[in-house]
Design a protein around this motif. Structure first.
Motif, PDB file in Angstrom:
ATOM      1  N   THR A   5       4.727 126.703 -29.651  1.00 38.18           N
ATOM      2  CA  THR A   5       5.991 126.021 -29.386  1.00 38.18           C
ATOM      3  C   THR A   5       6.607 125.612 -30.711  1.00 38.18           C
ATOM      4  OG1 THR A   5       5.214 125.180 -27.252  1.00 38.18           O
ATOM      5  CG2 THR A   5       7.134 124.102 -28.227  1.00 38.18           C
ATOM      6  N   ASN A   6       7.776 126.167 -31.005  1.00 39.07           N
ATOM      7  CA  ASN A   6       8.541 125.789 -32.186  1.00 39.07           C
ATOM      8  C   ASN A   6       9.730 124.952 -31.728  1.00 39.07           C
ATOM      9  OD1 ASN A   6       6.958 128.162 -32.868  1.00 39.07           O
ATOM     10  ND2 ASN A   6       8.081 128.231 -34.797  1.00 39.07           N
ATOM     11  N   GLY A   7      10.034 123.909 -32.467  1.00 43.33           N
ATOM     12  CA  GLY A   7      11.167 123.086 -32.076  1.00 43.33           C
ATOM     13  C   GLY A   7      11.753 122.319 -33.238  1.00 43.33           C
ATOM     14  N   TRP A   8      13.029 121.935 -33.110  1.00 45.37           N
ATOM     15  CA  TRP A   8      13.663 121.058 -34.096  1.00 45.37           C
ATOM     16  C   TRP A   8      14.273 119.851 -33.396  1.00 45.37           C
ATOM     17  CZ3 TRP A   8      18.723 120.443 -32.812  1.00 45.37           C
ATOM     18  CH2 TRP A   8      19.448 121.524 -32.291  1.00 45.37           C
ATOM     19  N   TYR A   9      14.294 118.756 -34.147  1.00 47.97           N
ATOM     20  CA  TYR A   9      14.799 117.479 -33.643  1.00 47.97           C
ATOM     21  C   TYR A   9      15.670 116.880 -34.744  1.00 47.97           C
ATOM     22  CZ  TYR A   9      10.845 118.471 -30.647  1.00 47.97           C
ATOM     23  OH  TYR A   9       9.960 119.111 -29.807  1.00 47.97           O
ATOM     24  N   LEU A  10      16.948 116.710 -34.446  1.00 47.44           N
ATOM     25  CA  LEU A  10      17.864 116.224 -35.468  1.00 47.44           C
ATOM     26  C   LEU A  10      17.492 114.823 -35.943  1.00 47.44           C
ATOM     27  CD1 LEU A  10      21.248 117.455 -33.964  1.00 47.44           C
ATOM     28  CD2 LEU A  10      19.997 118.408 -35.901  1.00 47.44           C
ATOM     29  N   PRO A  11      17.650 114.583 -37.273  1.00 45.40           N
ATOM     30  CA  PRO A  11      18.342 115.466 -38.213  1.00 45.40           C
ATOM     31  C   PRO A  11      17.449 116.421 -38.999  1.00 45.40           C
ATOM     32  CG  PRO A  11      17.935 113.365 -39.266  1.00 45.40           C
ATOM     33  CD  PRO A  11      17.378 113.249 -37.860  1.00 45.40           C
ATOM     34  N   ASN A  12      16.124 116.152 -39.071  1.00 45.10           N
ATOM     35  CA  ASN A  12      15.315 116.895 -40.045  1.00 45.10           C
ATOM     36  C   ASN A  12      13.857 117.074 -39.646  1.00 45.10           C
ATOM     37  OD1 ASN A  12      14.618 114.166 -40.292  1.00 45.10           O
ATOM     38  ND2 ASN A  12      14.158 114.359 -42.460  1.00 45.10           N
ATOM     39  N   VAL A  13      13.541 116.900 -38.357  1.00 43.59           N
ATOM     40  CA  VAL A  13      12.156 116.987 -37.900  1.00 43.59           C
ATOM     41  C   VAL A  13      11.928 118.320 -37.195  1.00 43.59           C
ATOM     42  CG1 VAL A  13      10.335 115.890 -36.534  1.00 43.59           C
ATOM     43  CG2 VAL A  13      12.130 114.480 -37.590  1.00 43.59           C
ATOM     44  N   VAL A  14      10.830 118.969 -37.503  1.00 40.08           N
ATOM     45  CA  VAL A  14      10.471 120.202 -36.809  1.00 40.08           C
ATOM     46  C   VAL A  14       9.038 120.082 -36.292  1.00 40.08           C
ATOM     47  CG1 VAL A  14      12.070 121.799 -37.896  1.00 40.08           C
ATOM     48  CG2 VAL A  14       9.949 121.238 -39.045  1.00 40.08           C
ATOM     49  N   LYS A  15       8.783 120.774 -35.179  1.00 42.48           N
ATOM     50  CA  LYS A  15       7.458 120.744 -34.553  1.00 42.48           C
ATOM     51  C   LYS A  15       6.905 122.153 -34.457  1.00 42.48           C
ATOM     52  CE  LYS A  15       6.869 120.388 -30.033  1.00 42.48           C
ATOM     53  NZ  LYS A  15       6.802 119.837 -28.658  1.00 42.48           N
ATOM     54  N   LEU A  16       5.612 122.262 -34.737  1.00 39.43           N
ATOM     55  CA  LEU A  16       4.892 123.512 -34.543  1.00 39.43           C
ATOM     56  C   LEU A  16       3.649 123.198 -33.729  1.00 39.43           C
ATOM     57  CD1 LEU A  16       4.448 126.535 -35.177  1.00 39.43           C
ATOM     58  CD2 LEU A  16       3.215 125.814 -37.238  1.00 39.43           C
ATOM     59  N   HIS A  17       3.584 123.733 -32.515  1.00 39.78           N
ATOM     60  CA  HIS A  17       2.470 123.483 -31.607  1.00 39.78           C
ATOM     61  C   HIS A  17       1.752 124.798 -31.362  1.00 39.78           C
ATOM     62  CE1 HIS A  17       1.067 121.880 -27.382  1.00 39.78           C
ATOM     63  NE2 HIS A  17       0.076 122.357 -28.123  1.00 39.78           N
ATOM     64  N   VAL A  18       0.552 124.916 -31.913  1.00 41.04           N
ATOM     65  CA  VAL A  18      -0.240 126.133 -31.782  1.00 41.04           C
ATOM     66  C   VAL A  18      -1.383 125.882 -30.811  1.00 41.04           C
ATOM     67  CG1 VAL A  18      -1.556 127.900 -32.995  1.00 41.04           C
ATOM     68  CG2 VAL A  18       0.301 126.704 -34.173  1.00 41.04           C
ATOM     69  N   ARG A  19      -1.474 126.707 -29.784  1.00 40.88           N
ATOM     70  CA  ARG A  19      -2.554 126.591 -28.801  1.00 40.88           C
ATOM     71  C   ARG A  19      -3.671 127.554 -29.195  1.00 40.88           C
ATOM     72  NH1 ARG A  19       2.386 125.968 -27.042  1.00 40.88           N
ATOM     73  NH2 ARG A  19       2.928 124.286 -25.603  1.00 40.88           N
TER      74      ARG A  19
END
Length: 373
Positions: free
Chosen positions: A219-233
């Motif tokens: 799961t790749n995602g961005w959250y304004l203004p500058n946060v990103v998430k990488l969820h690897v199962r």
């Protein structure tokens, strides 16, 4: 760079009763906690002679400038000028910008803008923080690139097999199946299938008896203004990284990472987990630092996009709307010093909007080491 957002400026356990400098959007801030533990964020420059408040000391909930001892309360107002005779009043414009600050998800956040409280975007949610099933580690690294380049790099799944090779991707199977983006005004994420490499090192040895899947869902995602998430199962559990891409300036980014795992949750595995996260950053860094143009184009058509770039395109479209709405850090947020080409960013705090007569009452100049006068 975007204003009018909550920015995570520092790990919460790094902010205490010792003033601490933080930089974001090209501006310097001082962070500290009140005696009750509440985080405070002020502009770092004393309005008197430009002393650095982060070099000062605390007196109760006030901070004293190290240069002439001027003291400012947690709202930014000067409450003491030691050189003044007792009968002299403190000028109303003797104050610094104070920014709303909170502690949440293991970070100290400051709202860098002047919007009223009910108009401010939300702080991104990090549900793994405080969940006893997960173990968290912290790490950070400075990258000599614009924060939007480092930001987009994380949500870009198609670079994985080439930049990270067999450490994180699978160069033999680089295809990205179609994916669906879930989005709202402040975030976007997608579940993406990637072909995984065989695990190596400690994690590989401990998971040697587990079957290796053909694909893993990331799961790749961005959250304004500058946060990103990488969820690897992974076959052994979930690895979830939250990257806070803090813009130190237009061409330098401080990446702070909270990394969560629900496997090998003992402290003994922290060093290995941190090492793996840092390896990913070190692989990304030279590629991102070499990107051209250095700044993200404003026009969507200035760079070529394909279907696997969907998350980046979603960000750029939302960014374009926010720029149109006046949320981009621009000329009105920059002051110029006495010498040519010396400037500094000053983000207006809520006090300037709440008190129109103070809107231009105090202005900080840029540091000017090259001025020959």
């Amino acid at each position: 760079m975007l204003k009018n957002f909550w920015y995570a400026l520092e790990f919460a356990d790094k902010v205490g009763r010792e003033p601490r400098r933080a930089t974001c959007l090209g501006q310097e801030f001082v962070l500290y906690r009140t005696e009750a533990g509440t985080p405070i964020c002020l502009s770092d420059l004393c309005v008197h002679r430009g002393g650095s408040l982060s070099m000062g000391t605390l007196n109760g909930d006030c901070i004293a400038c190290p240069y002439h001892g001027w003291q400012y309360d947690s709202d930014g107002a000067c409450v003491k000028i030691p050189a003044n005779a007792s009968e002299r009043k403190i000028p109303r414009k003797a104050r610094v910008d104070a920014y709303p600050a909170v502690e949440r998800h293991g970070m100290v956040w400051a709202f860098l803008g002047d919007l009223p409280e009910d108009e401010r975007p939300p702080i991104p949610d990090i549900p793994q923080w405080g969940d006893p099933a997960f173990r968290a580690v912290q790490t950070e690294m400075v990258i000599d690139a614009n924060y939007e380049r480092t930001f987009e790099n994380v949500v870009d799944a198609s670079h994985t097999p080439f930049v990270h090779g067999t450490a994180f991707g699978n160069p033999a199977k680089p295809e990205i199946p179609d994916f669906r983006i879930r989005s709202d005004d402040w975030s976007a994420e997608a579940d993406i299938q990637l072909s995984p490499p065989p695990p190596k090192g400690l994690w590989g040895w401990l998971s040697r008896n587990k079957p290796r899947p053909e694909y893993v869902t990331v799961t790749n995602g961005w959250y304004l203004p500058n946060v990103v998430k990488l969820h690897v199962r992974l076959p052994i559990g979930d690895l979830i990284l939250y990257d806070f891409n803090i813009p130190l300036s237009q061409d330098r980014t401080l990446v702070k990472i909270l990394g969560f795992r629900n496997f090998f949750t003992g402290a003994w595995a922290d060093r290995d987990a941190r090492k793996r996260i840092e390896k990913i950053l070190l692989q990304d860094r030279p590629v991102v630092e070499a990107q051209r143009p250095e700044l993200l184009p404003f026009d969507l058509s200035d760079e070529l996009h394909v279907r696997s770039d969907g998350l980046q395109v979603a960000y750029r479209r939302r960014r374009a709307q926010l720029i149109k709405d006046g949320w981009w850090v621009g000329g009105d947020d920059v002051v110029t010093g006495g010498a040519p080409q010396r400037s500094a960013t000053i983000i207006a705090s809520p006090a300037r909007r709440d008190n129109p007569e103070l809107a231009s009452a105090w202005v900080h100049k840029a540091r000017n080491p090259g001025d020959p006068r």
